[in-house]
Design a protein around this motif. Sequence first.
Motif, short mmCIF file in Angstrom:
data_model
loop_
_atom_site.label_atom_id
_atom_site.label_comp_id
_atom_site.label_asym_id
_atom_site.label_seq_id
_atom_site.Cartn_x
_atom_site.Cartn_y
_atom_site.Cartn_z
N ILE A 364 0.84 -1.20 0.00
CA ILE A 364 0.00 0.00 0.00
C ILE A 364 0.87 1.25 0.00
O ILE A 364 0.59 2.22 -0.72
CB ILE A 364 -0.95 -0.03 1.21
N TYR A 365 1.94 1.25 0.77
CA TYR A 365 2.80 2.43 0.86
C TYR A 365 3.76 2.57 -0.32
O TYR A 365 4.28 3.65 -0.57
CB TYR A 365 3.60 2.38 2.17
N ALA A 366 4.02 1.48 -1.04
CA ALA A 366 4.92 1.53 -2.20
C ALA A 366 4.14 1.16 -3.46
O ALA A 366 4.59 0.38 -4.29
CB ALA A 366 6.11 0.60 -2.00
N SER A 367 2.96 1.74 -3.61
CA SER A 367 2.05 1.34 -4.68
C SER A 367 2.64 1.58 -6.06
O SER A 367 2.42 0.78 -6.99
CB SER A 367 0.72 2.08 -4.54
N ASP A 368 3.41 2.64 -6.25
CA ASP A 368 4.01 2.91 -7.56
C ASP A 368 5.00 1.82 -7.94
O ASP A 368 5.07 1.40 -9.11
CB ASP A 368 4.70 4.27 -7.57
N GLU A 375 1.72 -5.44 -10.61
CA GLU A 375 0.68 -5.73 -9.63
C GLU A 375 -0.43 -4.68 -9.70
O GLU A 375 -0.19 -3.53 -10.09
CB GLU A 375 1.27 -5.75 -8.21
N THR A 376 -1.63 -5.08 -9.31
CA THR A 376 -2.71 -4.11 -9.21
C THR A 376 -2.47 -3.24 -7.99
O THR A 376 -2.37 -3.75 -6.87
CB THR A 376 -4.08 -4.81 -9.04
N PRO A 377 -2.32 -1.92 -8.15
CA PRO A 377 -2.03 -1.06 -6.99
C PRO A 377 -3.19 -1.07 -5.99
O PRO A 377 -4.36 -1.03 -6.38
CB PRO A 377 -1.82 0.32 -7.60
N LEU A 378 -2.85 -1.12 -4.72
CA LEU A 378 -3.85 -1.14 -3.66
C LEU A 378 -4.20 0.25 -3.16
O LEU A 378 -5.18 0.42 -2.43
CB LEU A 378 -3.36 -2.00 -2.49
N TYR A 379 -3.38 1.22 -3.54
CA TYR A 379 -3.60 2.60 -3.09
C TYR A 379 -3.12 3.53 -4.19
O TYR A 379 -2.09 3.29 -4.82
CB TYR A 379 -2.81 2.86 -1.81
N ASP A 380 -3.90 4.59 -4.43
CA ASP A 380 -3.52 5.59 -5.43
C ASP A 380 -3.07 6.85 -4.70
O ASP A 380 -3.90 7.56 -4.12
CB ASP A 380 -4.71 5.90 -6.34
N PRO A 381 -1.77 7.14 -4.67
CA PRO A 381 -1.30 8.31 -3.92
C PRO A 381 -1.77 9.63 -4.50
O PRO A 381 -1.81 10.64 -3.80
CB PRO A 381 0.24 8.17 -4.01
N ARG A 382 -2.15 9.65 -5.78
CA ARG A 382 -2.60 10.90 -6.39
C ARG A 382 -4.02 11.24 -5.95
O ARG A 382 -4.32 12.39 -5.62
CB ARG A 382 -2.51 10.80 -7.92
N THR A 383 -4.90 10.25 -5.92
CA THR A 383 -6.28 10.50 -5.48
C THR A 383 -6.48 10.16 -4.00
O THR A 383 -7.53 10.45 -3.44
CB THR A 383 -7.26 9.66 -6.31
N GLN A 384 -5.44 9.54 -3.38
CA GLN A 384 -5.47 9.15 -1.97
C GLN A 384 -6.66 8.23 -1.67
O GLN A 384 -7.36 8.39 -0.67
CB GLN A 384 -5.50 10.38 -1.07
N THR A 385 -6.86 7.26 -2.58
CA THR A 385 -7.96 6.31 -2.41
C THR A 385 -7.41 4.89 -2.38
O THR A 385 -6.38 4.58 -2.98
CB THR A 385 -8.98 6.43 -3.55
N PHE A 386 -8.14 4.02 -1.67
CA PHE A 386 -7.75 2.62 -1.50
C PHE A 386 -8.61 1.71 -2.38
O PHE A 386 -9.78 2.02 -2.65
CB PHE A 386 -7.94 2.18 -0.05
N LYS A 387 -8.05 0.59 -2.79
CA LYS A 387 -8.83 -0.49 -3.39
C LYS A 387 -9.37 -1.35 -2.24
O LYS A 387 -8.78 -2.39 -1.88
CB LYS A 387 -7.96 -1.33 -4.33
N GLN A 388 -10.46 -0.92 -1.65
CA GLN A 388 -10.93 -1.52 -0.42
C GLN A 388 -11.31 -2.99 -0.58
O GLN A 388 -10.98 -3.82 0.28
CB GLN A 388 -12.12 -0.72 0.13
N ASN A 389 -12.01 -3.32 -1.65
CA ASN A 389 -12.43 -4.71 -1.85
C ASN A 389 -11.24 -5.64 -2.01
O ASN A 389 -11.22 -6.75 -1.46
CB ASN A 389 -13.35 -4.82 -3.06
#
Length: 440
Positions: A364-368, A375-389
Amino acid sequence: MFDTIRAWLSPTRMHRAPQYGRGTHALPNHNEKELFDRASEAFIQGDILSGYTFFLSSLIHQNDPFSIPHLSIERTDEMIRFSLYQGYALIKGTVTPTSLEAYADIALSEKLHVAIKRRFLERDFQLTYCRFSHSEGIIKLSIRLDNGTITPQKIFFPLREIALNADFEKEFIAGEFDESALLDTEHLLPISQNRIKSNYTFMHQWIKETRQSLIGLLSNDNTGMVSFSYLALLLQIDYLFLPHKKMAKNISEKINGYFMDDEKLTEDKNADLEQYLSELESMDIESFTTQFYHCAYTFSPFDQAMHDEIAAFIDESLNKVRWYKNNRSNYVITVIYRYISLYILYNYGLHPSLRALFHLHVEIYASDFFKTAGETPLYDPRTQTFKQNLIAQRVRESIEPYADRYKGLQSFAEHLNYSDLNHFSQSFYLQIKNLDYTEV
């Protein structure tokens, strides 16, 4: 009924072992305990070869990503021959009803510096079960066990010692001396150039970002904040890149040296970390490339920690987060949250479920980085949103396969706070801390 429908729509899969860090990169044998017990029974009954067959089989991993089996076993009526890989080392062994003999060929004696030969003599005094020897121009590390009163425990620790130390010594020689002297290295596989270049780029990016984040702090009394930033960066490089040879040795020395109980001031320790980051920054890509390869492992280098130890470290770290919050030092809070998972993965032997969970936090912290790795990113640092599901699914996959053995172990996916990274981490660590690993 809802749980049944959810399980049908999203069935839990046995999670995969993270392909990062200094673990085995595979899951333990799901019949490990049963095979270990059968080995004990066979030894009690005097069936030595069957006992060894059960024991060695218990070491075979599930879902090993390495193309060559990390452990091979061949049995006849009179003996067992086996071979296992541990990083740089290839261990070959023979079992008869009376003894086990195993060895690793380290290097050609004539190509070794005299300092290395002197080192082997000193290392013998540090080892419990195995010894270095010289035979026909080859330096070996070997063990011999008498099977008169053998048990699985009496095999495990000597075999683990020879594997870990053979790997360690060959790594040391490769990093400090002439690598051409080493024997049995054909199983090492190169890392793709695309991955090497990507890691090199990320390393420079992370060093630059860390330096920029500390502008205005270095001249003030913020030594703790600087320490967390530098340590988190080195831990992340070690975990995600898995360097070997001299780079691995230097990173280990810098991290462990920081925590050494000596009279050195924290400012001086930070200066050492800063100096090594400068060395990494100035390393050319040709030198960087030589520090990496892909290999199989049979034994984890860590002894498994009790969950109480993990919970205590999390408690201690969250207390530091609380202190920095109270002192309005908001920058370091996110760094500490990132540091916690990385340090635990670096320093503790973890149950497979915990290793997967802490890896999830790193992702999550190294999503880029993981997005670049496919890998499918679990967090988008630009929109600050999580892939919760997806995060919830990964939590379930990490925990639920072990729920039959640990009845109190339950998924906590629904209790995570997705408001932002800091709230997520706080809720994540509190849930981890309270996991119940009491066996049935």
